[in-house]
Motif scaffolding. Structure first.
Motif, PDB file in Angstrom:
ATOM      1  N   PHE A   1       0.840  -1.193   0.000  1.00 32.60           N
ATOM      2  CA  PHE A   1       0.000   0.000   0.000  1.00 32.60           C
ATOM      3  C   PHE A   1       0.874   1.241   0.000  1.00 32.60           C
ATOM      4  N   LYS A   2       0.630   2.146  -0.954  1.00 34.09           N
ATOM      5  CA  LYS A   2       1.294   3.453  -1.021  1.00 34.09           C
ATOM      6  C   LYS A   2       0.219   4.472  -1.327  1.00 34.09           C
ATOM      7  N   GLY A   3      -0.141   5.282  -0.322  1.00 34.39           N
ATOM      8  CA  GLY A   3      -1.206   6.258  -0.525  1.00 34.39           C
ATOM      9  C   GLY A   3      -2.497   5.572  -0.893  1.00 34.39           C
ATOM     10  N   ASP A   4      -3.051   5.937  -2.036  1.00 34.50           N
ATOM     11  CA  ASP A   4      -4.318   5.375  -2.495  1.00 34.50           C
ATOM     12  C   ASP A   4      -4.148   4.244  -3.499  1.00 34.50           C
ATOM     13  N   SER A   5      -2.914   3.739  -3.648  1.00 36.67           N
ATOM     14  CA  SER A   5      -2.718   2.625  -4.579  1.00 36.67           C
ATOM     15  C   SER A   5      -2.242   1.390  -3.818  1.00 36.67           C
ATOM     16  N   VAL A   6      -2.545   0.256  -4.392  1.00 36.20           N
ATOM     17  CA  VAL A   6      -2.087  -1.013  -3.839  1.00 36.20           C
ATOM     18  C   VAL A   6      -1.492  -1.826  -4.975  1.00 36.20           C
ATOM     19  N   LYS A   7      -0.293  -2.341  -4.729  1.00 32.63           N
ATOM     20  CA  LYS A   7       0.353  -3.252  -5.678  1.00 32.63           C
ATOM     21  C   LYS A   7       0.192  -4.658  -5.131  1.00 32.63           C
ATOM     22  N   VAL A   8      -0.098  -5.581  -6.023  1.00 31.95           N
ATOM     23  CA  VAL A   8      -0.301  -6.977  -5.660  1.00 31.95           C
ATOM     24  C   VAL A   8       0.814  -7.800  -6.291  1.00 31.95           C
ATOM     25  N   PHE A   9       1.560  -8.514  -5.454  1.00 33.05           N
ATOM     26  CA  PHE A   9       2.651  -9.362  -5.925  1.00 33.05           C
ATOM     27  C   PHE A   9       2.284 -10.815  -5.672  1.00 33.05           C
ATOM     28  N   THR A  10       2.424 -11.635  -6.700  1.00 30.61           N
ATOM     29  CA  THR A  10       2.218 -13.070  -6.591  1.00 30.61           C
ATOM     30  C   THR A  10       3.503 -13.752  -7.030  1.00 30.61           C
ATOM     31  N   ASN A  11       3.997 -14.642  -6.180  1.00 24.41           N
ATOM     32  CA  ASN A  11       5.269 -15.322  -6.445  1.00 24.41           C
ATOM     33  C   ASN A  11       6.381 -14.321  -6.766  1.00 24.41           C
ATOM     34  N   ASN A  12       6.445 -13.266  -5.968  1.00 30.22           N
ATOM     35  CA  ASN A  12       7.471 -12.215  -6.055  1.00 30.22           C
ATOM     36  C   ASN A  12       7.432 -11.406  -7.348  1.00 30.22           C
ATOM     37  N   SER A  13       6.346 -11.504  -8.120  1.00 24.00           N
ATOM     38  CA  SER A  13       6.208 -10.724  -9.349  1.00 24.00           C
ATOM     39  C   SER A  13       4.995  -9.811  -9.239  1.00 24.00           C
ATOM     40  N   LEU A  14       5.140  -8.581  -9.740  1.00 28.37           N
ATOM     41  CA  LEU A  14       4.029  -7.644  -9.723  1.00 28.37           C
ATOM     42  C   LEU A  14       2.910  -8.180 -10.598  1.00 28.37           C
ATOM     43  N   ASP A  15       1.738  -8.349 -10.001  1.00 33.21           N
ATOM     44  CA  ASP A  15       0.585  -8.906 -10.694  1.00 33.21           C
ATOM     45  C   ASP A  15      -0.370  -7.807 -11.142  1.00 33.21           C
ATOM     46  N   GLN A  16      -0.574  -6.785 -10.290  1.00 27.00           N
ATOM     47  CA  GLN A  16      -1.487  -5.703 -10.627  1.00 27.00           C
ATOM     48  C   GLN A  16      -1.256  -4.511  -9.706  1.00 27.00           C
ATOM     49  N   THR A  17      -1.695  -3.358 -10.153  1.00 27.70           N
ATOM     50  CA  THR A  17      -1.702  -2.133  -9.363  1.00 27.70           C
ATOM     51  C   THR A  17      -3.084  -1.516  -9.521  1.00 27.70           C
ATOM     52  N   GLN A  18      -3.679  -1.134  -8.387  1.00 29.13           N
ATOM     53  CA  GLN A  18      -5.016  -0.556  -8.413  1.00 29.13           C
ATOM     54  C   GLN A  18      -5.109   0.571  -7.390  1.00 29.13           C
ATOM     55  N   TYR A  19      -6.110   1.409  -7.586  1.00 30.58           N
ATOM     56  CA  TYR A  19      -6.473   2.372  -6.556  1.00 30.58           C
ATOM     57  C   TYR A  19      -7.418   1.682  -5.593  1.00 30.58           C
ATOM     58  N   TRP A  20      -7.357   2.086  -4.327  1.00 25.23           N
ATOM     59  CA  TRP A  20      -8.214   1.474  -3.327  1.00 25.23           C
ATOM     60  C   TRP A  20      -8.770   2.553  -2.401  1.00 25.23           C
ATOM     61  N   GLU A  21      -9.810   2.190  -1.694  1.00 24.90           N
ATOM     62  CA  GLU A  21     -10.382   3.010  -0.633  1.00 24.90           C
ATOM     63  C   GLU A  21     -11.179   2.082   0.268  1.00 24.90           C
TER      64      GLU A  21
END
Length: 152
Positions: A83-103
């Motif tokens: 989580f960084k500010g309003d974004s969340v990065k999702v890592f699966t098996n140590n690889s970036l899978d997706q980045t999204q905004y969250w609230e």
């Protein structure tokens, strides 16, 4: 096989089986987990601040209505949220899978639910905190409970 050897093997088997069961459980008691969350009196502002950083999925508990109910330890590096500010990065098996905004879902005043444009696995249910642990409690809706530990 003599009796001494049989007893020795039974003791070893008992310790091996006991260790495996204990390793599958998270290092906290759920009742204490919920009590810690309530005592901290989380708000959406304080929870958002606490979420900032990296959270490693460590355990799952599935599913109260399933025939396969039980704890599972998750291998390190399998699933991580950053989580960084309003974004969340999702890592699966140590690889970036997706980045999204969250609230936080605003429909629920006192409960914390993560809201994103597209669903993120392992993040369903009410969020609870206990120190540097986080629980997505999916079991009230027959989902898995997912336990995370803050790693950064």
């Amino acid at each position: 096989m003599d009796m001494k050897r049989f007893i020795y093997l039974m003791i070893i088997a008992f310790f091996i089986l006991s260790c495996n069961e204990d390793e599958a459980r998270p290092p906290f008691d759920n009742q204490e987990f919920y009590e810690n969350h309530q005592a901290a009196n989380w708000t959406k502002v304080s929870a958002k601040e606490h979420l900032q950083g990296k959270w490693q999925l460590t355990h799952t508990y599935c599913c109260p209505m399933s025939p396969n109910t039980g704890w599972a330890s998750i291998e390190e590096g399998y699933f991580l949220l950053e989580f960084k500010g309003d974004s969340v990065k999702v890592f699966t098996n140590n690889s970036l899978d997706q980045t999204q905004y969250w609230e936080f879902d605003e429909r629920y005043e006192r409960s914390l639910y993560l809201e994103t444009e597209a669903p993120i696995s392992n993040t369903f249910g009410t969020i609870y905190f206990s120190e540097d642990y986080m629980l997505f409690n999916g079991s009230p809706s027959d989902g898995a409970d997912n336990y995370f530990q803050k790693v950064e």
